[in-house]
Scaffold this motif. Structure first.
Motif, PDB file in Angstrom:
ATOM      1  N   LEU A 127       0.823  -1.215   0.000  1.00 35.94           N
ATOM      2  CA  LEU A 127       0.000   0.000   0.000  1.00 35.94           C
ATOM      3  C   LEU A 127       0.856   1.264   0.000  1.00 35.94           C
ATOM      4  O   LEU A 127       0.569   2.227  -0.724  1.00 35.94           O
TER       5      LEU A 127
ATOM      6  N   ALA B 262       2.377   6.448  -6.997  1.00 33.36           N
ATOM      7  CA  ALA B 262       1.329   7.302  -7.577  1.00 33.36           C
ATOM      8  C   ALA B 262       1.648   8.780  -7.336  1.00 33.36           C
ATOM      9  O   ALA B 262       1.488   9.610  -8.251  1.00 33.36           O
ATOM     10  N   LEU B 263       2.105   9.112  -6.141  1.00 32.15           N
ATOM     11  CA  LEU B 263       2.486  10.499  -5.857  1.00 32.15           C
ATOM     12  C   LEU B 263       3.676  10.929  -6.705  1.00 32.15           C
ATOM     13  O   LEU B 263       3.735  12.060  -7.197  1.00 32.15           O
TER      14      LEU B 263
ATOM     15  N   VAL C 264       4.105  11.554   3.335  1.00 34.14           N
ATOM     16  CA  VAL C 264       2.900  12.043   2.647  1.00 34.14           C
ATOM     17  C   VAL C 264       2.563  13.456   3.106  1.00 34.14           C
ATOM     18  O   VAL C 264       2.214  14.319   2.283  1.00 34.14           O
TER      19      VAL C 264
ATOM     20  N   THR D  26       1.128   3.921  -3.090  1.00 33.07           N
ATOM     21  CA  THR D  26       0.791   5.324  -2.862  1.00 33.07           C
ATOM     22  C   THR D  26       1.949   6.233  -3.244  1.00 33.07           C
ATOM     23  O   THR D  26       1.758   7.263  -3.909  1.00 33.07           O
TER      24      THR D  26
END
Length: 108
Positions: A33, A40-41, A96, A37
């Motif tokens: 996960l 994708a960022l 993040v 993520t």
């Protein structure tokens, strides 16, 4: 001698009698996960920090696997794996937030 209180964190079965396999399974899911993520960022925002965070996440999971097989006493092994798992998750959260703050700072 009094029996240990099973409701205290240090007496939980996941930290006292587990083989460590469940920590590795949960860590693998978290790694997939987190890496998904971060990639994708990285693709959307061209953020180098996201790519670095993905690599560090994989490194922390590798350290979990190494700890599972290299640390001999059961309790220290489980504690090491648990600490590495939470370090992985918290590092991803911080990454993040840092990426989001960087993107927010660039907005007019």
């Amino acid at each position: 001698m009094a029996r240990p209180d099973p409701t205290q964190m240090r007496n939980q079965p996941a930290l006292t009698t587990s083989s460590g396999r469940i920590w590795l399974i949960v860590g693998a899911v978290a790694t997939v996960l987190i890496v998904g993520t971060m990639i994708a960022l990285w693709l959307q925002l061209d953020s180098t920090l996201a790519l670095v965070a993905a690599v560090i996440s994989v490194g922390l999971y590798a350290a979990m696997v190494i700890a599972r097989f290299a640390v001999e006493p059961l309790r220290p092994r489980l504690m090491a794996i648990a600490v590495l798992f939470w370090a992985q998750v918290l590092f991803a959260l911080v990454a993040v937030i840092a990426i989001a703050m960087g993107v927010g700072a660039q907005m007019p």
